[in-house]
Design a protein around this motif. Structure first.
Motif, PDB file in Angstrom:
ATOM      1  N   MET A 511      -1.795   5.442   0.524  1.00  0.00           N
ATOM      2  CA  MET A 511      -0.517   6.014   0.092  1.00  0.00           C
ATOM      3  C   MET A 511       0.653   5.187   0.587  1.00  0.00           C
ATOM      4  O   MET A 511       1.588   4.862  -0.164  1.00  0.00           O
ATOM      5  CB  MET A 511      -0.399   7.450   0.615  1.00  0.00           C
ATOM      6  CG  MET A 511       0.925   8.141   0.383  1.00  0.00           C
ATOM      7  SD  MET A 511       2.255   7.705   1.563  1.00  0.00           S
ATOM      8  CE  MET A 511       1.465   8.047   3.129  1.00  0.00           C
ATOM      9  N   ALA A 512       0.632   4.827   1.882  1.00  0.00           N
ATOM     10  CA  ALA A 512       1.757   4.111   2.474  1.00  0.00           C
ATOM     11  C   ALA A 512       1.944   2.742   1.816  1.00  0.00           C
ATOM     12  O   ALA A 512       3.070   2.312   1.552  1.00  0.00           O
ATOM     13  CB  ALA A 512       1.542   3.957   3.969  1.00  0.00           C
ATOM     14  N   THR A 513       0.841   2.039   1.546  1.00  0.00           N
ATOM     15  CA  THR A 513       0.942   0.722   0.908  1.00  0.00           C
ATOM     16  C   THR A 513       1.573   0.815  -0.470  1.00  0.00           C
ATOM     17  O   THR A 513       2.500   0.057  -0.802  1.00  0.00           O
ATOM     18  CB  THR A 513      -0.461   0.088   0.796  1.00  0.00           C
ATOM     19  OG1 THR A 513      -1.018  -0.056   2.108  1.00  0.00           O
ATOM     20  CG2 THR A 513      -0.383  -1.271   0.142  1.00  0.00           C
ATOM     21  N   ASN A 514       1.096   1.736  -1.264  1.00  0.00           N
ATOM     22  CA  ASN A 514       1.644   1.891  -2.612  1.00  0.00           C
ATOM     23  C   ASN A 514       3.101   2.333  -2.571  1.00  0.00           C
ATOM     24  O   ASN A 514       3.931   1.878  -3.388  1.00  0.00           O
ATOM     25  CB  ASN A 514       0.804   2.887  -3.405  1.00  0.00           C
ATOM     26  CG  ASN A 514      -0.592   2.358  -3.700  1.00  0.00           C
ATOM     27  OD1 ASN A 514      -0.809   1.149  -3.706  1.00  0.00           O
ATOM     28  ND2 ASN A 514      -1.529   3.251  -3.931  1.00  0.00           N
ATOM     29  N   ALA A 515       3.439   3.204  -1.614  1.00  0.00           N
ATOM     30  CA  ALA A 515       4.820   3.656  -1.497  1.00  0.00           C
ATOM     31  C   ALA A 515       5.738   2.494  -1.108  1.00  0.00           C
ATOM     32  O   ALA A 515       6.828   2.332  -1.667  1.00  0.00           O
ATOM     33  CB  ALA A 515       4.916   4.780  -0.469  1.00  0.00           C
ATOM     34  N   LEU A 516       5.307   1.671  -0.156  1.00  0.00           N
ATOM     35  CA  LEU A 516       6.139   0.541   0.276  1.00  0.00           C
ATOM     36  C   LEU A 516       6.333  -0.472  -0.849  1.00  0.00           C
ATOM     37  O   LEU A 516       7.425  -1.027  -1.020  1.00  0.00           O
ATOM     38  CB  LEU A 516       5.497  -0.136   1.496  1.00  0.00           C
ATOM     39  CG  LEU A 516       5.514   0.679   2.795  1.00  0.00           C
ATOM     40  CD1 LEU A 516       4.673  -0.011   3.867  1.00  0.00           C
ATOM     41  CD2 LEU A 516       6.937   0.880   3.300  1.00  0.00           C
ATOM     42  N   LYS A 517       5.285  -0.723  -1.624  1.00  0.00           N
ATOM     43  CA  LYS A 517       5.426  -1.639  -2.755  1.00  0.00           C
ATOM     44  C   LYS A 517       6.405  -1.083  -3.789  1.00  0.00           C
ATOM     45  O   LYS A 517       7.200  -1.831  -4.372  1.00  0.00           O
ATOM     46  CB  LYS A 517       4.056  -1.895  -3.395  1.00  0.00           C
ATOM     47  CG  LYS A 517       3.076  -2.661  -2.509  1.00  0.00           C
ATOM     48  CD  LYS A 517       3.537  -4.083  -2.221  1.00  0.00           C
ATOM     49  CE  LYS A 517       3.362  -4.980  -3.426  1.00  0.00           C
ATOM     50  NZ  LYS A 517       3.643  -6.405  -3.110  1.00  0.00           N
ATOM     51  N   SER A 518       6.369   0.248  -3.991  1.00  0.00           N
ATOM     52  CA  SER A 518       7.292   0.853  -4.952  1.00  0.00           C
ATOM     53  C   SER A 518       8.730   0.811  -4.462  1.00  0.00           C
ATOM     54  O   SER A 518       9.668   0.811  -5.274  1.00  0.00           O
ATOM     55  CB  SER A 518       6.879   2.300  -5.228  1.00  0.00           C
ATOM     56  OG  SER A 518       7.077   3.117  -4.082  1.00  0.00           O
ATOM     57  N   PHE A 519       8.917   0.740  -3.135  1.00  0.00           N
ATOM     58  CA  PHE A 519      10.262   0.647  -2.568  1.00  0.00           C
ATOM     59  C   PHE A 519      10.723  -0.803  -2.410  1.00  0.00           C
ATOM     60  O   PHE A 519      11.754  -1.056  -1.805  1.00  0.00           O
ATOM     61  CB  PHE A 519      10.317   1.360  -1.213  1.00  0.00           C
ATOM     62  CG  PHE A 519      10.306   2.860  -1.315  1.00  0.00           C
ATOM     63  CD1 PHE A 519      11.322   3.530  -1.975  1.00  0.00           C
ATOM     64  CD2 PHE A 519       9.279   3.593  -0.755  1.00  0.00           C
ATOM     65  CE1 PHE A 519      11.309   4.916  -2.067  1.00  0.00           C
ATOM     66  CE2 PHE A 519       9.249   4.975  -0.843  1.00  0.00           C
ATOM     67  CZ  PHE A 519      10.267   5.645  -1.509  1.00  0.00           C
ATOM     68  N   GLY A 520       9.956  -1.769  -2.918  1.00  0.00           N
ATOM     69  CA  GLY A 520      10.407  -3.149  -2.957  1.00  0.00           C
ATOM     70  C   GLY A 520       9.873  -4.061  -1.883  1.00  0.00           C
ATOM     71  O   GLY A 520      10.392  -5.175  -1.699  1.00  0.00           O
ATOM     72  N   ALA A 521       8.852  -3.648  -1.153  1.00  0.00           N
ATOM     73  CA  ALA A 521       8.279  -4.509  -0.113  1.00  0.00           C
ATOM     74  C   ALA A 521       7.650  -5.748  -0.745  1.00  0.00           C
ATOM     75  O   ALA A 521       7.053  -5.686  -1.830  1.00  0.00           O
ATOM     76  CB  ALA A 521       7.240  -3.756   0.700  1.00  0.00           C
ATOM     77  N   SER A 522       7.791  -6.884  -0.066  1.00  0.00           N
ATOM     78  CA  SER A 522       7.220  -8.132  -0.558  1.00  0.00           C
ATOM     79  C   SER A 522       5.711  -8.171  -0.329  1.00  0.00           C
ATOM     80  O   SER A 522       4.934  -8.350  -1.264  1.00  0.00           O
ATOM     81  CB  SER A 522       7.879  -9.321   0.146  1.00  0.00           C
ATOM     82  OG  SER A 522       7.272 -10.537  -0.245  1.00  0.00           O
ATOM     83  N   ARG A 523       5.299  -8.035   0.919  1.00  0.00           N
ATOM     84  CA  ARG A 523       3.877  -7.986   1.269  1.00  0.00           C
ATOM     85  C   ARG A 523       3.666  -6.852   2.261  1.00  0.00           C
ATOM     86  O   ARG A 523       4.570  -6.486   3.013  1.00  0.00           O
ATOM     87  CB  ARG A 523       3.405  -9.304   1.879  1.00  0.00           C
ATOM     88  CG  ARG A 523       3.434 -10.489   0.931  1.00  0.00           C
ATOM     89  CD  ARG A 523       2.803 -11.717   1.573  1.00  0.00           C
ATOM     90  NE  ARG A 523       3.566 -12.177   2.725  1.00  0.00           N
ATOM     91  CZ  ARG A 523       3.169 -13.153   3.559  1.00  0.00           C
ATOM     92  NH1 ARG A 523       1.998 -13.742   3.344  1.00  0.00           N
ATOM     93  NH2 ARG A 523       3.929 -13.526   4.571  1.00  0.00           N
ATOM     94  N   VAL A 524       2.438  -6.321   2.298  1.00  0.00           N
ATOM     95  CA  VAL A 524       2.120  -5.213   3.208  1.00  0.00           C
ATOM     96  C   VAL A 524       0.874  -5.584   4.010  1.00  0.00           C
ATOM     97  O   VAL A 524      -0.164  -5.952   3.437  1.00  0.00           O
ATOM     98  CB  VAL A 524       1.886  -3.889   2.454  1.00  0.00           C
ATOM     99  CG1 VAL A 524       1.565  -2.769   3.440  1.00  0.00           C
ATOM    100  CG2 VAL A 524       3.107  -3.524   1.612  1.00  0.00           C
ATOM    101  N   PHE A 525       0.991  -5.487   5.316  1.00  0.00           N
ATOM    102  CA  PHE A 525      -0.128  -5.659   6.241  1.00  0.00           C
ATOM    103  C   PHE A 525      -0.308  -4.340   7.004  1.00  0.00           C
ATOM    104  O   PHE A 525       0.571  -3.473   6.966  1.00  0.00           O
ATOM    105  CB  PHE A 525       0.135  -6.790   7.237  1.00  0.00           C
ATOM    106  CG  PHE A 525       0.357  -8.128   6.598  1.00  0.00           C
ATOM    107  CD1 PHE A 525      -0.683  -9.039   6.498  1.00  0.00           C
ATOM    108  CD2 PHE A 525       1.601  -8.490   6.098  1.00  0.00           C
ATOM    109  CE1 PHE A 525      -0.483 -10.281   5.914  1.00  0.00           C
ATOM    110  CE2 PHE A 525       1.817  -9.719   5.513  1.00  0.00           C
ATOM    111  CZ  PHE A 525       0.766 -10.620   5.425  1.00  0.00           C
TER     112      PHE A 525
END
Length: 604
Positions: A511-525
């Motif tokens: 959930m957190a990864t998808n949410a961060l990508k939807s808020f404009g995050a470049s990459r997620v670790f």
């Protein structure tokens, strides 16, 4: 008697600090003096693989050169291991018990021993003394008293002579006392060598495993049916240095013990008890790493199951008056591993151990730390009470779910709650991250995320802080799912690091990864200390847009994750726990292990 593997004082050069710890540097640290040429040539094998990038070499050419070099290294390590085993066997045959055994089997061997006289070892080429096989600086109190290594067990100058005034008995008693001390010293020299040999086996095994993983990665075979790593690991188990020879040497070591001397340590007045390490079945690989880094052989124990499922425990070594450390995370299967821990503690306590420390990298039942509804137990507190009831004197954990669990233990049972954060911070410093944002996946983890951000800033990396607020709905008596996620903070264009204490089914992470990508995050670790990875965690990690998931090796990775989740990477807490055990045993402070700057020394 405590022997820490020489590692350049476990310090790193400036270049190593800047680059972060890699296995090649780890190998360099743990090389025993005098054995430098007997280890895997990890650097050479890496350079061969790099030829695919640096020149026009074809895959077939690199394969031929790499596998030939790999075979040569295996042959070298096997040959050196067998030579060292022969040396250790020769040393054990020089102990008083060993000499008695040989004299009983071959009474004529001493008479024809040449200039060596009585006590000359049977094996040709055997070193003249244990000191000649010492792998490091002599321990205090073990200085050479004869100008050439360990003196003969019966020095002529100590032979009793008739004095006629009652002093003959005193001289004989003094000679017997010195002989006993020499036998004790020989015993502990052999013990030290056995620990160093165990370190040699461990570091070479890791080297071969890691270089094959690099091969699979370079050849883009990881996760495919053509992956060679698992097949090579199965082959390693049949190699001489990975065979059961170490167990045979351990048994030989015990059988050569002189009377009155035991591995529980008969030391001079005022010295500390002997350190002994015991492991259950929960994470034997981590326990082996800790033992290898300390240079202390694992104490043999038989842990099995009766037909009805009951746990059977037997410690196969004397632990009387010892400082015993039981390495056992209570990870799945939680109840089986918890019972092993409790019964191991009971067994060594009933065997008169001086102190029992439970090293529990992952503390099961930690999430049940309060009453959230009526008529439920506080299971984390109940586990603490059971451990105290079984005689545990001290507990050492890594990243408890909440720090208040330390208060469930009484004041007579101190708890060291170590942090894996400094190690993870040092790892992420080696990554090329831009505009970093540290994200807590829920409100309860803000303090943990804040500490992680402070660690990054201490390493010279600027980072912002964000938090995801989730609203859950129940899916049953014990389950729930996330209905809505809101972001506090800004992550647009950021490389985000989600920080949590554990990953169970990876629902929150997904959930957190998808949410961060939807808020404009470049990459997620993501970083979590404990990777439980219960189904369907592996599938969720592969499906989401996360770049990499970093977990510590407090819990063994489930087979499904090893097979399916190519985004998961483990970092080791072996150095952290080895240093903590050393500090506890010697009475030193563990405070430095919490410093963020120390993480670069602990990253492996």
């Amino acid at each position: 008697f405590f022997f820490l593997v020489p590692a350049g004082s476990l310090g790193l050069t400036g270049a190593a600090r800047a680059a972060g710890m890699k296995f090649g540097k780890d190998l360099q640290q743990y090389r025993a003096p005098g054995w430098e040429d007997d280890y895997i040539d990890y650097k050479e094998l890496k350079l061969i693989l790099k030829r695919l990038e640096d020149d026009d070499a074809t895959k077939d050419e690199v394969d031929a050169e790499f596998f030939q070099a790999l075979e040569d290294n295996l042959e070298k390590v096997n040959r050196a291991f067998l030579e060292k085993c022969q040396h250790l066997e020769a040393v054990l045959d020089q102990t008083p018990v060993g000499r008695e055994r040989w004299s009983a089997k071959e009474p004529s061997s001493r008479a024809s021993g040449g200039s060596g006289g009585p006590g000359t070892p049977r094996h040709p080429g055997t070193p003249a003394s244990l000191a000649s096989l010492s792998l490091g600086p002599p321990s205090s109190g073990a200085a050479d008293r004869s100008g050439g290594g360990v003196p003969s067990p019966k020095p002529a100058r100590l032979k009793a002579t008739p004095l006629g005034d009652g002093r003959e008995g005193d001289a004989a008693a003094a000679a017997a006392e010195i002989e006993a001390k020499l036998a004790e010293r020989e015993f502990y020299e052999a013990y030290r060598m056995l620990g160093r040999l165990q370190t040699y086996v461990w570091i070479n095994t890791k080297g071969f495993q890691k270089i094959m993983k690099k091969y699979d990665k370079r050849m883009e075979l990881r996760g495919t049916a053509q992956e060679l790593g698992p097949e090579f690991e199965a082959r390693l188990e049949k190699e001489a240095f990975c065979s059961g020879k170490m167990s045979i040497l351990a048994e030989m070591f015990k059988s050569r013990r002189p009377g009155g001397v035991s591995s529980s340590g008969i030391a001079a007045a005022g010295s500390r008890p002997q350190l002994q390490l015991i492991t259950g079945n929960a994470n034997s690989e981590l326990a082996s790493e800790i033992a290898a880094r300390l240079g202390v052989p694992l104490t043999p124990a038989k842990i099995a199951r009766f037909p009805d499922g009951e746990v059977s425990i037997q410690i196969l070594e004397n632990v009387r008056n010892s400082d015993v450390y039981i390495i056992q995370p209570t990870c799945p299967p939680v109840n089986d591993n918890l019972m092993e821990l409790l019964l191991c503690a009971s067994a060594v306590r009933r065997a008169a151990a001086a102190r029992v420390t439970a090293v529990v990298p992952y503390y099961g039942y930690a999430r049940q730390d309060r009453k959230e509804r009526s008529r439920v137990p506080i299971s984390a507190a109940d586990v603490a009470k059971m451990m105290e009831a079984m005689g545990v004197d001290r507990v050492c954990c890594v990243d408890l779910h909440c720090g208040q669990i330390q208060g469930f233990f009484g004041p007579r049972t101190p708890v060291d709650n170590l942090w894996a954060t400094p190690i993870a911070v040092s790892y992420f410093k080696t990554r090329e991250l831009n505009n970093v944002a540290v994200v807590s996946p829920d409100a309860g983890g803000v303090a943990r995320a804040k500490m992680f951000r402070e660690g990054l800033e201490a390493q010279g990396m600027r980072a912002s802080l964000a938090m995801i607020i989730t609203q859950r709905r129940s899916t049953g008596e014990l389950g729930s799912e996330i209905a809505q996620a809101d972001l506090v903070g800004t992550v647009t264009g950021c490389d985000c690091i989600i920080v949590d204490d554990m990953i169970d089914t990876a629902g929150t992470l997904f959930m957190a990864t998808n949410a961060l990508k939807s808020f404009g995050a470049s990459r997620v670790f993501a970083f979590a200390t404990h990777g439980l990875f219960n189904p369907p965690a592996a599938d969720r990690i592969e499906e989401c847009a996360i770049e990499e998931v970093i977990v510590a090796n407090t819990i063994p990775l489930p087979p499904s994750v090893n097979r399916e989740a190519r985004k998961v990477r483990q970092i080791s807490v072996g150095k952290l726990l080895a240093q903590a055990i050393k500090c506890i045993h010697t009475g030193d402070s563990v405070q430095r292990l919490f410093d963020m700057d120390e993480g670069v020394n602990l990253l492996a």
